[in-house]
Design a protein around this motif. Structure first.
Motif, short mmCIF file in Angstrom:
data_model
loop_
_atom_site.label_atom_id
_atom_site.label_comp_id
_atom_site.label_asym_id
_atom_site.label_seq_id
_atom_site.Cartn_x
_atom_site.Cartn_y
_atom_site.Cartn_z
N VAL A 110 0.86 -1.17 0.00
CA VAL A 110 0.00 0.00 0.00
C VAL A 110 0.90 1.23 0.00
CG1 VAL A 110 -1.68 1.30 1.35
CG2 VAL A 110 -1.87 -1.19 1.20
N ARG A 111 0.56 2.21 -0.78
CA ARG A 111 1.42 3.38 -0.92
C ARG A 111 1.21 4.32 0.26
NH1 ARG A 111 0.89 5.55 -7.02
NH2 ARG A 111 2.22 7.14 -6.11
N TYR A 112 2.10 4.25 1.23
CA TYR A 112 2.03 5.11 2.39
C TYR A 112 3.38 5.78 2.60
CZ TYR A 112 4.64 1.47 4.85
OH TYR A 112 5.60 0.57 5.23
N LEU A 113 3.40 6.83 3.39
CA LEU A 113 4.63 7.57 3.65
C LEU A 113 5.34 6.99 4.86
CD1 LEU A 113 2.67 9.68 2.12
CD2 LEU A 113 4.29 11.40 2.95
N THR A 114 6.64 6.85 4.75
CA THR A 114 7.45 6.39 5.87
C THR A 114 7.66 7.55 6.84
OG1 THR A 114 9.54 7.02 4.81
CG2 THR A 114 8.67 4.80 4.34
N LEU A 115 8.19 7.24 8.02
CA LEU A 115 8.46 8.29 9.01
C LEU A 115 9.41 9.34 8.45
CD1 LEU A 115 8.82 6.18 12.29
CD2 LEU A 115 6.92 7.68 11.62
N ASN A 116 10.40 8.90 7.71
CA ASN A 116 11.35 9.84 7.12
C ASN A 116 10.67 10.74 6.09
OD1 ASN A 116 14.07 10.89 6.53
ND2 ASN A 116 13.85 9.81 4.58
N GLN A 117 9.81 10.16 5.27
CA GLN A 117 9.09 10.95 4.27
C GLN A 117 8.15 11.96 4.93
OE1 GLN A 117 7.52 7.57 1.98
NE2 GLN A 117 8.52 8.42 0.18
N LEU A 118 7.49 11.52 6.01
CA LEU A 118 6.59 12.43 6.72
C LEU A 118 7.35 13.61 7.31
CD1 LEU A 118 4.24 9.92 8.56
CD2 LEU A 118 3.57 11.55 6.79
N SER A 119 8.53 13.32 7.88
CA SER A 119 9.35 14.38 8.45
C SER A 119 9.76 15.39 7.38
CB SER A 119 10.60 13.77 9.10
OG SER A 119 11.45 14.78 9.59
N ILE A 120 10.16 14.88 6.23
CA ILE A 120 10.55 15.76 5.11
C ILE A 120 9.35 16.54 4.60
CG2 ILE A 120 11.40 15.77 2.73
CD1 ILE A 120 13.08 13.29 3.48
N LEU A 121 8.20 15.86 4.47
CA LEU A 121 6.99 16.50 3.97
C LEU A 121 6.57 17.67 4.85
CD1 LEU A 121 4.49 16.64 2.13
CD2 LEU A 121 3.40 14.95 3.63
N TYR A 122 6.52 17.45 6.15
CA TYR A 122 6.07 18.51 7.04
C TYR A 122 7.04 19.69 7.07
CZ TYR A 122 2.06 15.90 8.72
OH TYR A 122 0.86 15.25 8.79
N TRP A 223 0.32 21.21 -4.16
CA TRP A 223 1.02 20.02 -3.68
C TRP A 223 2.23 19.70 -4.54
CZ3 TRP A 223 1.23 16.52 0.23
CH2 TRP A 223 1.72 15.24 -0.05
N THR A 224 2.02 19.66 -5.85
CA THR A 224 3.12 19.30 -6.75
C THR A 224 4.21 20.37 -6.79
OG1 THR A 224 1.81 20.18 -8.61
CG2 THR A 224 1.73 17.81 -8.22
N SER A 225 3.82 21.63 -6.63
CA SER A 225 4.83 22.69 -6.64
C SER A 225 5.71 22.64 -5.40
CB SER A 225 4.15 24.07 -6.74
OG SER A 225 3.42 24.36 -5.57
N LEU A 226 5.15 22.13 -4.29
CA LEU A 226 5.89 22.05 -3.04
C LEU A 226 6.82 20.84 -3.01
CD1 LEU A 226 3.08 23.01 -0.51
CD2 LEU A 226 5.20 24.29 -0.89
N ILE A 227 6.34 19.69 -3.48
CA ILE A 227 7.13 18.46 -3.34
C ILE A 227 7.82 18.04 -4.63
CG2 ILE A 227 5.49 17.67 -1.59
CD1 ILE A 227 4.65 15.48 -3.65
N GLY A 228 7.55 18.77 -5.73
CA GLY A 228 8.04 18.34 -7.04
C GLY A 228 9.53 18.13 -7.14
N ASN A 229 10.31 18.93 -6.44
CA ASN A 229 11.78 18.84 -6.53
C ASN A 229 12.40 18.11 -5.35
OD1 ASN A 229 11.83 20.34 -8.96
ND2 ASN A 229 11.72 22.26 -7.82
N THR A 231 13.44 14.79 -3.80
CA THR A 231 13.69 13.42 -4.27
C THR A 231 12.93 12.38 -3.45
OG1 THR A 231 15.91 14.07 -4.98
CG2 THR A 231 15.49 11.72 -4.72
N GLU A 232 12.94 12.54 -2.15
CA GLU A 232 12.32 11.53 -1.27
C GLU A 232 10.80 11.48 -1.41
OE1 GLU A 232 16.11 12.97 0.65
OE2 GLU A 232 14.37 13.86 -0.36
#
Length: 297
Positions: A110-122, A223-229, A231-232
Motif C-alpha cells: 500500500v502506498r504510504y509515507l514512511t516516518l522519514n518521508q513524513l518528516s521531510i513533507l512537514y 502540492w506538486t509545486s511544493l514536493i516536485g523537486n 527526491t524523497e
C-alpha cells in the motif's frame, strides 16, 4: 490512414530505447501484427483489441499485463502523433490471476509515507499555511481529499476535534483529527482563510479576486509545486496520506473500528492494510530492535 505495422515500426524506431526494451516490445507486438498488421489503425477499435487480448490464454497473467501495457503504449503513441483522437484501450481492465492455474497476485505494498518521508513533507509544506493545514487534516483524520475539500467551516467541531463527511455510497461517517492538525488549522483560519465564503478551505482568483472553494485542481497544483523537486517525495500523492493513516493504525485498533474510520464498504478493502509487505516488515523489525533490550551488551 497509417497501418498498424507502420505505426509499430515508427514506435520501435523511437530514439532512446534500450536493446532489452526493444526486444521485449518486438516479441510482444509480433502476434498482434500477425493478426492486424495490414489493418488501418482507424478501424482497430476497443472491441477488436479486447477480443485479441482475451484470446491470449496461453500466457501467464503477468505476461498478459505486459501485452496490454505495450499495446496501450503503442496506441498512446498514435494519439501523440495525431493519428487518433483517443486510445481505444484506455482504461481497459487487466486480467486477474487464475487461481485454478496456481496464479496469485503479486504482493503490492500500500502506498504510504514512511516516518522519514513524513518528516521531510512537514518541513517542506511549512511555507504554505493552507497546504500545511490541509495535509495535517488529511493525515490525522484519514479522510479523502474530496471529502475534506467539500467541508464548510461550520461543519468542524473544534472542541471535540471532529467533523462528519459524506463518503462513497452517500454514507456519512465521523472523522477525528489531531491536536497538531488543530493548531495548523487555527493558524490558517486566523490569517489566511477568506472570510466571505462558507468553505473550510478557500481560494482567491489572482485577477478577479473572486473567492471560491479550494478545488482539487488547485490543491494538487500547490502540492506538486511544493514536493516536485524533493527526491524523497517523488511520486507521493495526496491520497497516500489516507493510506498512511490506515497503515499507522493497524494493530492499534480492531479491523472493524478501522473500517468504520476509513468508510470502507467492504472489509476486504480494510484488510489489505494488514498485509505485511517486505518494506513494512523491515520497518517493524528495526523498530523492535530499537525498543527491545539488547542482551549482547
Amino acid at each position: 490512414m497509417i497501418t498498424l505495422a507502420a505505426l509499430a515500426t515508427a514506435f520501435l524506431e523511437r530514439p532512446g530505447l534500450s536493446q532489452n526494451t526493444l526486444r521485449s516490445y518486438q516479441s510482444t507486438l509480433m502476434p498482434l501484427l500477425c493478426e492486424y498488421g495490414r489493418w488501418s489503425i482507424e478501424i482497430i477499435n476497443r472491441q477488436v483489441l479486447s477480443e485479441y487480448l482475451n484470446l491470449l490464454t496461453d500466457v501467464s497473467y503477468t505476461t498478459h499485463h505486459r501485452h496490454q501495457a505495450v499495446i496501450t503504449a503503442l496506441f498512446n503513441f498514435a494519439v501523440d502523433l495525431g493519428y487518433l483522437k483517443s486510445n481505444p484501450v484506455a482504461g481497459l481492465r487487466r486480467r486477474k490471476p487464475n487461481r485454478e492455474q496456481g496464479e496469485h497476485a503479486k504482493l503490492e505494498a500500500v502506498r504510504y509515507l514512511t516516518l522519514n518521508q513524513l518528516s521531510i513533507l512537514y518541513h517542506v509544506i511549512k511555507k504554505d499555511v493552507r497546504m500545511s493545514a490541509l495535509v495535517r487534516l488529511l493525515h490525522s483524520s484519514g479522510a479523502r481529499i474530496a471529502e475534506v475539500l467539500a467541508l464548510n467551516l461550520e461543519q468542524i467541531d473544534f472542541n471535540s476535534r471532529n467533523f462528519q463527511v459524506v463518503g462513497k455510497g452517500n454514507k456519512q461517517r465521523w472523522c477525528f483529527y489531531s491536536e497538531a492538525a488543530q493548531k495548523s488549522l487555527n493558524h490558517y483560519l486566523k490569517y489566511y482563510r477568506h472570510l466571505n465564503h462558507p468553505a473550510l478551505f478557500t481560494a482567491q482568483q489572482p485577477k478577479t479576486l473572486i473567492v471560491s472553494r479550494l478545488s482539487y485542481r488547485m490543491a494538487h497544483k500547490s502540492w506538486t509545486s511544493l514536493i516536485g523537486n524533493v527526491t524523497e517525495l517523488q511520486g507521493v500523492r495526496l491520497h497516500d496520506l489516507r493510506h498512511t493513516f490506515a497503515t499507522e493504525r493497524v494493530g492499534l485498533m480492531g479491523i472493524e473500528e478501522l473500517r468504520a474510520l476509513m468508510g470502507h464498504e467492504s472489509i476486504q478493502t480494510t484488510l489489505r492494510y494488514q498485509k505485511v509487505t517486505p518494506q513494512r516488515a523491515e520497518e517493524v523489525a528495526h523498530k523492535a530492535f530499537n525498543s527491545l533490550p539488547n542482551f549482547c551488551e
